[in-house]
Design a protein around this motif. Structure first.
Motif, PDB file in Angstrom:
ATOM      1  N   ILE A  71     -21.152  -1.428  -3.438  1.00 49.29           N
ATOM      2  CA  ILE A  71     -20.979  -0.570  -2.256  1.00 49.29           C
ATOM      3  C   ILE A  71     -20.006   0.543  -2.639  1.00 49.29           C
ATOM      4  O   ILE A  71     -18.812   0.497  -2.338  1.00 49.29           O
ATOM      5  N   LEU A  72     -20.520   1.558  -3.341  1.00 47.20           N
ATOM      6  CA  LEU A  72     -19.657   2.587  -3.914  1.00 47.20           C
ATOM      7  C   LEU A  72     -18.943   3.403  -2.847  1.00 47.20           C
ATOM      8  O   LEU A  72     -17.808   3.840  -3.043  1.00 47.20           O
ATOM      9  N   SER A  73     -19.601   3.605  -1.710  1.00 48.61           N
ATOM     10  CA  SER A  73     -18.976   4.389  -0.643  1.00 48.61           C
ATOM     11  C   SER A  73     -17.713   3.690  -0.133  1.00 48.61           C
ATOM     12  O   SER A  73     -16.726   4.345   0.222  1.00 48.61           O
ATOM     13  N   GLU A  74     -17.741   2.356  -0.118  1.00 47.20           N
ATOM     14  CA  GLU A  74     -16.574   1.593   0.321  1.00 47.20           C
ATOM     15  C   GLU A  74     -15.503   1.577  -0.759  1.00 47.20           C
ATOM     16  O   GLU A  74     -14.307   1.732  -0.483  1.00 47.20           O
ATOM     17  N   LEU A  75     -15.919   1.419  -2.004  1.00 42.36           N
ATOM     18  CA  LEU A  75     -14.987   1.415  -3.131  1.00 42.36           C
ATOM     19  C   LEU A  75     -14.270   2.761  -3.251  1.00 42.36           C
ATOM     20  O   LEU A  75     -13.085   2.831  -3.572  1.00 42.36           O
ATOM     21  N   GLN A  76     -15.005   3.826  -2.963  1.00 45.87           N
ATOM     22  CA  GLN A  76     -14.456   5.180  -3.054  1.00 45.87           C
ATOM     23  C   GLN A  76     -13.259   5.370  -2.122  1.00 45.87           C
ATOM     24  O   GLN A  76     -12.385   6.190  -2.374  1.00 45.87           O
ATOM     25  N   LYS A  77     -13.205   4.597  -1.042  1.00 42.96           N
ATOM     26  CA  LYS A  77     -12.126   4.739  -0.059  1.00 42.96           C
ATOM     27  C   LYS A  77     -10.808   4.149  -0.540  1.00 42.96           C
ATOM     28  O   LYS A  77      -9.758   4.458   0.011  1.00 42.96           O
ATOM     29  N   VAL A  78     -10.852   3.271  -1.549  1.00 46.42           N
ATOM     30  CA  VAL A  78      -9.610   2.637  -2.006  1.00 46.42           C
ATOM     31  C   VAL A  78      -9.257   2.929  -3.458  1.00 46.42           C
ATOM     32  O   VAL A  78      -8.078   2.959  -3.811  1.00 46.42           O
ATOM     33  N   MET A  79     -10.241   3.148  -4.318  1.00 45.66           N
ATOM     34  CA  MET A  79      -9.929   3.212  -5.747  1.00 45.66           C
ATOM     35  C   MET A  79      -9.226   4.515  -6.126  1.00 45.66           C
ATOM     36  O   MET A  79      -9.440   5.566  -5.523  1.00 45.66           O
ATOM     37  N   THR A  80      -8.364   4.407  -7.126  1.00 45.30           N
ATOM     38  CA  THR A  80      -7.633   5.567  -7.628  1.00 45.30           C
ATOM     39  C   THR A  80      -8.192   6.028  -8.976  1.00 45.30           C
ATOM     40  O   THR A  80      -7.961   7.149  -9.393  1.00 45.30           O
ATOM     41  N   ARG A  81      -8.915   5.131  -9.648  1.00 41.27           N
ATOM     42  CA  ARG A  81      -9.492   5.461 -10.959  1.00 41.27           C
ATOM     43  C   ARG A  81     -10.864   4.809 -11.099  1.00 41.27           C
ATOM     44  O   ARG A  81     -11.107   3.742 -10.539  1.00 41.27           O
ATOM     45  N   VAL A  82     -11.744   5.476 -11.836  1.00 43.28           N
ATOM     46  CA  VAL A  82     -13.094   4.970 -12.064  1.00 43.28           C
ATOM     47  C   VAL A  82     -13.250   4.588 -13.534  1.00 43.28           C
ATOM     48  O   VAL A  82     -12.944   5.380 -14.426  1.00 43.28           O
ATOM     49  N   VAL A  83     -13.717   3.355 -13.773  1.00 39.21           N
ATOM     50  CA  VAL A  83     -14.148   2.949 -15.115  1.00 39.21           C
ATOM     51  C   VAL A  83     -15.641   2.652 -15.002  1.00 39.21           C
ATOM     52  O   VAL A  83     -16.047   1.729 -14.302  1.00 39.21           O
TER      53      VAL A  83
END
Length: 295
Positions: A187-199
């Motif tokens: 659920i990338l849209s949800e992850l986008q709301k909290v994450m500070t970095r993408v791996v």
């Protein structure tokens, strides 16, 4: 190694027999950082998480708060919370009994029960729990005892909207207190709301490691554009090899071509009616990066 690095993964290769599942993975998670580990099915996300927890055979170096992790040696993982694949709960114990097995602090446990709104069923046996109830119990177990590093594999799985929001707020609060998170989610849209970095991982290899703001910039910002004569505009774009796609009553073009487009339309006597940036979409950016990687 700097004290701000909570999790250090250096040139790690994970094996099953002679098969390499993860190849030369390298990344750090700093205290308070929330890393989104994303990629297609079978990319190696869960494998990396299991490797960090000493559950897989690997080569390379993994350190948690400066302590080495090795296969089947969990000494370095005393301040690590995790939820991998399925919550590690005992079905014939109540939710409270499950938490009590792991909890060092009764107040901390009571706060998590309240925060995740588990009060109404926490004294029932876990075998009767719904998927969402089990998931919340698993998340609570992962967050017990003020962990320094938390690893969550698909934490939003089975959660309703209200529970998802509660979990997101909990993750943010713990990160503000210095807890480092490594989270995978479809659920990338949800992850986008909290994450500070993408791996971003694909085929067992990390192909991108960037802060969220930088990550959003790597996909050229698209603009939607409308002119007084879209039919003529398309002919002009084709003649001058300007890439575009068409959507309903407007054309979608790359940010890189904006100035060229403005000059061309002015020279051709075609008036612009509207030109607006399209909002960055994480799913679309991921697909674009993966397609470029595959050629």
């Amino acid at each position: 190694m700097r004290s701000s690095i909570a999790l250090h993964v250096d040139d790690v290769c994970t094996y099953v027999g002679k098969t390499v599942l993860v190849n030369n993975a390298t990344f750090d998670v700093k205290a308070g950082e929330i890393i989104g580990l994303i990629g297609p099915n079978g990319a190696g996300k869960t494998t990396i998480m299991k490797t960090i927890l000493g559950l897989m055979k690997f080569k390379g170096k993994i350190e948690v708060n400066g302590k080495n992790v090795s296969e089947n040696d969990h000494h370095a993982l005393t301040r690590v919370g995790a939820l991998i694949e399925h919550p590690a709960i005992y079905p014939f114990l109540t939710g409270m009994q499950n938490l009590t097995l792991y909890a060092h602090d009764q107040k901390d446990m009571a706060n998590l029960i309240s925060e995740l709104q588990m009060d109404s069923y926490i004294n029932y046996k876990a075998k009767g729990y719904s998927l969402g109830m089990k998931q919340k119990l698993g998340i609570a177990i992962a967050l017990l005892n003020q962990p320094q590093v938390v690893i969550l594999d698909e934490p939003m799985n089975g959660l309703d909207i209200e529970s998802t929001i509660r979990v997101r707020k909990l993750i943010k609060r713990y990160s503000d207190q210095g807890t480092a998170f490594l989270i995978s989610s479809h659920i990338l849209s949800e992850l986008q709301k909290v994450m500070t970095r993408v791996v971003l991982i694909s085929g067992g290899q990390i192909i991108l490691n960037k802060e969220v703001k930088e990550f959003e910039k790597i996909s050229h910002q698209k603009y939607h554009l409308t002119t007084e004569n879209n039919k003529l505009t398309k002919k002009i774009f084709a003649a001058y090899q300007i890439t575009f796609t068409e959507n309903e009553n407007y054309l979608i073009v790359s940010q890189n071509d904006i100035y060229k487009i403005e000059d061309l339309l002015f020279n051709e006597g075609v008036h612009l009616k509207e030109i607006l940036p399209l909002e960055a979409n994480l799913e679309r950016i991921v697909v674009d990066v993966l397609e470029k990687k595959r050629g």
